[in-house]
Design a protein around this motif. Structure first.
Motif, short mmCIF file in Angstrom:
data_model
loop_
_atom_site.label_atom_id
_atom_site.label_comp_id
_atom_site.label_asym_id
_atom_site.label_seq_id
_atom_site.Cartn_x
_atom_site.Cartn_y
_atom_site.Cartn_z
N ARG A 100 0.71 -1.36 -0.02
CA ARG A 100 0.04 -0.10 -0.03
C ARG A 100 1.00 1.24 0.02
N THR A 101 2.33 1.17 -0.03
CA THR A 101 3.09 2.24 -0.09
C THR A 101 3.26 2.86 -1.47
N PRO A 102 3.26 4.11 -1.88
CA PRO A 102 3.73 4.73 -2.89
C PRO A 102 4.96 4.10 -3.56
N GLY A 103 4.64 3.64 -4.67
CA GLY A 103 6.08 3.07 -5.39
C GLY A 103 6.77 1.73 -4.83
N GLY A 104 6.08 1.25 -3.83
CA GLY A 104 6.49 0.11 -3.29
C GLY A 104 6.39 -1.16 -4.22
N PRO A 105 5.28 -1.55 -4.80
CA PRO A 105 5.19 -2.37 -5.97
C PRO A 105 6.05 -2.45 -7.12
N GLN A 106 5.77 -0.77 -7.54
CA GLN A 106 6.77 -0.78 -8.65
C GLN A 106 8.21 -0.91 -8.71
N ARG A 107 8.91 -0.72 -7.50
CA ARG A 107 10.31 -0.94 -7.14
C ARG A 107 10.46 -2.55 -7.49
N PHE A 108 9.47 -3.60 -6.97
CA PHE A 108 9.92 -4.76 -7.38
C PHE A 108 9.43 -5.16 -8.87
N ALA A 109 8.53 -4.48 -9.47
CA ALA A 109 8.39 -4.84 -10.76
C ALA A 109 9.55 -4.49 -11.75
N ALA A 110 10.61 -3.26 -11.40
CA ALA A 110 11.69 -2.82 -12.14
C ALA A 110 12.74 -3.89 -12.12
N LEU A 111 12.73 -4.69 -10.96
CA LEU A 111 13.89 -5.66 -10.77
C LEU A 111 14.07 -6.55 -12.26
N PRO A 112 15.48 -7.21 -12.22
CA PRO A 112 15.72 -8.22 -13.30
C PRO A 112 14.60 -9.44 -13.09
N GLU A 113 14.29 -10.21 -14.18
CA GLU A 113 13.14 -11.42 -13.89
C GLU A 113 13.93 -12.23 -12.81
N ALA A 114 15.23 -12.58 -12.98
CA ALA A 114 15.77 -13.75 -12.10
C ALA A 114 15.71 -13.26 -10.75
N GLU A 115 15.80 -11.98 -10.47
CA GLU A 115 15.90 -11.57 -9.05
C GLU A 115 14.49 -11.50 -8.40
N LEU A 126 2.99 -10.85 -4.60
CA LEU A 126 3.90 -10.26 -5.65
C LEU A 126 3.46 -10.24 -6.87
N ARG A 127 2.81 -11.33 -7.27
CA ARG A 127 2.16 -11.23 -8.51
C ARG A 127 1.08 -10.09 -8.78
N LEU A 128 0.49 -9.86 -7.79
CA LEU A 128 -0.69 -8.50 -7.61
C LEU A 128 0.22 -7.48 -8.04
N ALA A 129 1.42 -7.47 -7.32
CA ALA A 129 2.19 -6.05 -7.44
C ALA A 129 2.73 -6.11 -8.88
N LEU A 130 3.12 -7.08 -9.52
CA LEU A 130 3.80 -7.03 -10.81
C LEU A 130 2.62 -6.68 -11.58
N ASN A 131 1.40 -7.20 -11.52
CA ASN A 131 0.11 -6.79 -12.31
C ASN A 131 -0.48 -5.34 -12.18
N GLY A 132 0.41 -4.71 -11.04
CA GLY A 132 -0.28 -3.30 -11.09
C GLY A 132 -1.34 -3.13 -9.91
N ARG A 133 -1.50 -4.32 -9.19
CA ARG A 133 -2.75 -4.27 -8.31
C ARG A 133 -1.83 -4.51 -6.92
#
Length: 926
Positions: A195-210, A230-237
């Motif tokens: 629920r933090t601003p930018g938190g899920p986006q930081r995870f989405a920006a990582l290399p796929e292996a990471e 984490l999948r929800l975070a990657l999907n923008g949710r």
């Protein structure tokens, strides 16, 4: 070139780590050749640590040829200021000229070992071997790339995989400090992160292996719920993650439908396994319960937690509607819509048996938002169910004035309390619930009206002759000081608090709060709360003076002051009475100094509090329906002062009141001789009225007409009225409170809370555990032989086993019920425990107390426990606290709390499940 080797991309952090591990081996050499390619745009010059606080200057260049290396080295030699030259290249070592080899550190091209760099960055001597193998080969480079500006925390001799992942996840997800040290890795922190601003986006920006590695590690340490989040975070949710977890609860339990599963799959994606969704739902529910716990307090943090909970659950309701899952989630214990659904079910059951309504209300109460958001609505629903129980009880009757006023204090005043709140109603209730409440309210109100009418019929002949000399067994208002306060003064002068206008309904709530907190005990001389009958008409000018002077009299404050002092002078005691204008102190002091000094003295002190009576005239509709101690101005402070001085308190009214519950368009009743809102002069009583005369009538030469019906008023509308002949107006409740039972007059005892509340007030769903099991006693030849021996260990009584004698059958007699208490005291474990306890109570006493606690739902006041012990033959001189201490030694095997004191050691709690487990009793359904 280095054949077969991949050329790694290197940046400043890798170069810094590489040099830091090798500077000790330079032996004065200044050229470092590294296999790799320096990142484009990286700084060409910087400094690196050289030990002991020193730093060395470094210049970095990249080339793909031997000539380029030579040119870079010559340029470096001609440049002042640079200490080391680092050249990244893909040239093979056998092509380097000997003169350059002589200048190179280690005389060779250095291959980057990321593991060595990581060791240096964490100050470790070695790494967890798993970090050098699949599937963790990506981790060293990720740790190097993620190094924070302040560096990684130093981890000691060995950097474990767990410590490395905690550090990496903390930095990559912005959770620094959350997963540090030995802190548990849980979904709670991840949900807050989502629920933090930018938190899920930081995870989405990582290399796929990471991303994959972090997800797998979190799944191992935080459970199956983490990958879903984490999948929800990657999907923008990510911002919807917590709310979506509430939707996932449709997968829990055996009632999940295929349609709901398909709808849920469209929300989460078909890649989520059912087990993951169930785990995710459980994790979210656990987090929500913690948030709700934080929201139940006071202050800014609780308000913030409350708002967070509401935002999430309202979002969940909206998402459920969009996914067509609202019906499947109708009984969800978190969603606001689920709460409404439970109230609708309650509305249906209010037309059925009381037990069905009780069960439905408890289901409403179990909703997790009940305490944090819907406390008032829950209590209102409870009032409706309470009235349902009262209506189901045998129809009450009025047999005398004394019986009626005591019944009103003990029972019907509690009905008035529930009716008052139900009259105000629930502003957010749906029409079906409003109708159900109105139906219960009207039925109870009608029954109460019949009681008022019957009371008025008894009051008319009684008033013609009742007096102190001939009270007909009834406590009169003029005798309250003589028969109650004087007896208390024999041990310690009381504080007499007159709550002008306090009805039995208000007294019920105040008494419940004061005794429930454990600071005050209520006393009684006859085992019940005192109730007196007011003078007629039941107005302040007559009744307050009569109460405080100890004789029938009418008058204002001067009469009251003089009469109060004179009354106590006759009992050889000093006294002082304080009215409204004499209570408040100057700036910086809450109470007037004279009042403070009086309470600290040995004088009897009286204080008149006008809050309730003033509210009758100036309050808004509903302002008199719910009273707490802090709503009565100065009551808390005066009670604290009395407690500090060790004084008992007489909390008494001068008269009660009725509330205005007439229709909005209803006007005053037109009548002759109107003197007040609820009494008049005249020649004849009309419908809903009674003509009263005699020594108790101090107005109009001893004859007035007063309405018994609450519907009648003779003056313009106010919040409430006094002066009539209804039970709520004529009954004067008296609460005798003490900070110590030692202040009780001879022959008086503490009133258990359970004996003050009517039985229907705390009605519960009858659990299966309360059903007693009976056995059949074996028949014997006449005459009977020795009493039947107690069953030995391992034996059990057969429910239907009957021993058939060789002669004619003897009559079959039932044994006493095999109650829970009896089962316990007949065990070998109980017998063994008794060997270590001095003065063990009789078994039937212990069994009776266990059964009393069991029947009450698990908790009783100390006084009620003592009462149960005495009623079963226990000693009357044993202090309740001491008796409970003996019980704990008998029943709390190996420190497990079967019996415990709660609520500031004023109530006793029985843990029924632990009792059965510790004494190895069979399961209830066995």
């Amino acid at each position: 070139m280095l054949m077969g080797a991949t050329v790694p991309e290197l940046d400043q952090r890798v170069i810094t780590g590489l040099l830091t591990t090798r500077l000790a081996h330079t032996k004065g050499r200044r050229l470092v050749l590294v296999h790799g390619k320096y990142v484009v745009g990286g700084p060409q010059e910087f400094t690196v640590p050289a030990g002991e606080g020193e730093r060395r200057k470094v210049r970095v260049a990249h080339t793909t040829s031997v000539l380029g290396i030579t040119d870079a080295w010559q340029a470096h030699l001609s440049t002042e200021g640079s200490d080391l030259l680092v050249v990244t290249t893909d040239v093979s070592g056998d092509r380097i000229s000997l003169d350059l080899v002589g200048e190179m550190v280690r005389s060779q091209i250095i291959a980057v070992d990321e593991a060595d760099i990581v060791k240096q960055l964490f100050g470790a001597a070695d790494l967890d071997p798993r970090m050098r193998r699949d599937p963790w080969l990506w981790l060293p480079s990720a740790l190097i790339a993620a190094e924070p500006d302040g560096g990684w925390p130093q981890r000691g001799a060995v950097l474990t995989l767990d410590a490395a992942m905690r550090a990496l996840v903390g930095v990559r997800l912005g959770l620094e400090g959350v997963f540090e040290g030995e802190a548990s890795v849980d979904v709670d922190a991840l949900l807050a992160w989502s629920r933090t601003p930018g938190g899920p986006q930081r995870f989405a920006a990582l290399p796929e292996a990471e991303q994959q590695g972090i997800a797998e590690w979190l799944a191992q340490n935080a459970g199956e719920a983490a990958p879903v989040l984490l999948r929800l975070a990657l999907n923008g949710r990510g911002t919807e993650a917590t709310a979506l977890g509430v939707l996932a609860s449709v997968m829990n339990g055996g009632a999940a439908s295929a349609e709901a599963a398909v709808a849920l799959g469209s929300v989460f994606g078909m890649g989520s396994r059912p087990s993951e969704l169930r785990a995710y739902a459980r994790a979210v529910e656990g987090t929500l319960i913690r948030w709700i716990g934080e929201a139940t307090g006071r202050g800014a943090q609780s308000e913030e937690a409350r708002q967070r909970v509401l935002d999430v659950l309202r979002q969940a309701d909206q998402l459920a509607a969009e996914a067509h899952l609202s019906a499947a989630l109708a009984d969800n214990p978190f969603l606001p819509s689920g709460f409404q659904a439970r109230l609708r079910r309650l509305a249906e059951t209010l037309a059925q048996e009381p037990q069905a309504a009780q069960t439905a209300w408890e289901h409403v109460r179990e909703h997790h938002l009940a305490a944090v958001l819907y406390a008032k609505r829950i209590e209102l629903a409870r009032m409706a169910v309470r009235l349902k129980h009262w209506l189901d009880a045998p129809k009450p009757v009025v047999s005398s004035v004394d019986q009626a006023v005591h019944a009103h204090v003990a029972d019907w005043g509690w009905v008035d309390r529930a009716l008052a709140q139900l009259w105000v109603g629930d502003a957010d209730a749906e029409p079906v619930l409003v109708h159900a409440y109105r139906t219960v309210h009207d039925a109870a109100r009608q029954r109460r009206a019949t009681l008022d009418e019957a009371f008025a019929a008894e009051l008319e002949p009684w008033a013609q002759h009742a007096s102190t000399a001939q009270p007909s067994g009834t406590l009169l208002i003029e005798d309250v000081l003589e028969k109650i306060a004087v007896k208390l003064a024999a041990k310690r002068p009381p504080l007499v608090l007159v709550l002008d206008g306090m009805s039995s309904a208000v007294a019920a709530q105040l008494g419940e709060e004061l005794t429930g907190a454990g600071r005050w005990s209520e006393l009684s001389g006859d085992g019940r709360r005192a109730a007196a009958v007011a003078m007629i008409p039941s107005v302040t000018v007559v009744n307050r003076a009569t109460l405080l002077c100890g004789r029938p009299v009418s008058g204002g404050q001067s009469v009251e002051k003089e009469g109060f002092v004179d009354f106590w002078k006759q009992h050889r005691r000093a006294a002082a009475l304080f009215h409204k204008s004499e209570i408040a102190g100057p700036a910086g002091q809450l109470l007037d100094q004279r009042l403070v000094e009086a309470i600290a003295s040995d004088a009897v002190v009286g204080v008149v509090l006008n809050t309730i009576d003033d509210s009758l005239d100036h309050g808004q509709q509903g302002s008199l329906t719910d009273w707490s101690v802090n709503r009565v101005k100065y009551l808390t402070e005066l009670l604290n002062s009395a407690r500090g001085q060790g004084r008992p308190v007489v909390l008494v009214s001068d008269h009660g009141h009725v509330l205005d519950r007439t229709r909005p368009d209803a006007g005053p009743v037109t009548a002759e001789g109107v003197e007040s809102a609820r009494w008049r002069t005249g020649t004849a009583a009309g419908e809903g009225e009674v003509a009263l005369s005699g020594p108790r009538v101090l107005e109009n030469s001893g004859r007035v007409i007063a309405p018994w019906s609450e519907e009648i008023r003779y003056t313009p509308r106010k919040a409430g009225y006094r002066g009539g002949a209804a039970l709520a107006e004529m009954t004067v409740p008296v609460l005798v409170l003490t900070p110590s039972i030692d202040l009780a007059p001879d022959g008086w005892a503490e009133l258990p809370r359970e004996s003050v509340q009517p039985p229907w007030w705390e009605a519960q769903v009858a659990p299966a555990s309360l059903k007693t099991r009976t056995t059949t006693k074996p028949a014997r030849k006449a005459p009977p032989a020795k009493p039947k021996a107690r069953p030995q260990e391992g034996e059990r009584l057969a429910d239907d086993a009957v021993e058939t004698p060789p002669t004619r059958p003897a009559p079959v007699e039932p044994l006493p019920p095999v109650t829970l208490g009896r089962q316990v005291v007949e065990t070998k474990l109980y017998e063994h425990q008794g060997k270590f306890v001095r003065k063990v109570p009789d078994r039937k006493v212990v069994a009776a107390v266990i059964d009393a606690l069991d029947a009450s739902g698990g908790t009783l006041s100390l006084a009620a426990v003592a009462g149960a012990a005495v009623a079963s033959g226990g000693r009357t001189n044993t202090r309740p606290e001491g008796f409970v201490t003996v019980l704990t030694r008998l029943l709390n095997i190996e420190g497990y709390e079967v019996i415990s004191l709660i609520d500031s050691r004023t109530r006793v709690r029985l843990n029924r499940d632990t009792l059965r487990e510790q004494f190895e009793l069979p399961r209830e359904n066995a």
